[in-house]
Design a protein around this motif. Structure first.
Motif: not given
Length: 214
Positions: A193-201
């Protein structure tokens, strides 16, 4: 990247550290522990801390990603107040210090059913922690909400019984939402999950990672 881990000596935390050590994306890993607990490793640094004076170790909390896996039980802590201190206060302070030190990516191990307004103590505690960490404004916050966590060789009678009952029900297609998760699998989910690219929550539940086959 550099990872910071709190709760690293717990059943799930140990698996997070193991997966981090195996992941080439992470070149440095700092774990914050009450006493030395890990074998020597070239990319692992143990920071022995007093959780009542966590602010004194703020300069050690500079990194790319922070994992918060700290937790106890009411039985082990001795009271609801003591459990709240560990599960809520220590983790929130860790999150605040990480944010102050420039950490932009925070991964929080929470629980399915977390609800700040719940009448259930545990769910309310987890829900209020989630809300407080959200309010810190991390560029990327991932909240992982497992159902029952299956710990190897667990001596928690209720946990063992619940796990067996859930396994039987899951086999006939019931209560998939509440399927138990081994600590080994959960550790991988947190690191992935730490490597999934996204912003916010982003919130990841038991259903999400089982559906995706992780």
């Amino acid at each position: 990247m550099k990872a910071l881990v709190i709760g690293a000596t717990g059943a799930t935390g140990k698996e997070v550290v193991r997966h981090l050590l195996e992941n080439p994306d992470y070149a440095e890993i700092s774990v914050f522990v009450r006493r030395p607990s890990f074998a020597t490793h070239p990319t692992l640094k143990e920071v022995v801390v007093d959780f009542e004076k966590l602010e004194s170790f703020a300069t050690e909390m500079h990194g790319d990603v922070a994992f918060s896996c700290l937790g106890t039980t009411k039985k082990d802590a001795g009271s609801e107040e003591a459990q709240w201190r560990v599960d809520h206060d220590y983790q929130l302070l860790f999150a605040k210090l990480c944010k102050q030190q420039g950490v932009s990516n925070f991964v929080l191990l929470s629980a399915l059913g977390a609800d700040a307004k719940s009448l259930l103590f545990y769910n309310r505690m987890k829900g209020q922690l989630e809300e407080a960490v959200r309010a810190l404004g991390f560029a990327k916050l991932t909240i992982v909400q497992p159902s029952l966590i299956i710990r190897p060789d667990s001596n928690r009678t209720g946990e063992v019984i619940a796990g067996k009952v859930l396994q039987l029900l899951n086999k006939v297609g019931l209560f998939k939402k509440y399927a138990g998760t081994s600590t080994a699998k959960l550790g991988k989910v947190l690191v992935d999950a730490s490597l999934i690219k996204h912003s916010g929550v982003s919130i990841i539940t038991t259903q999400d990672y089982n559906r995706n086959g992780k």
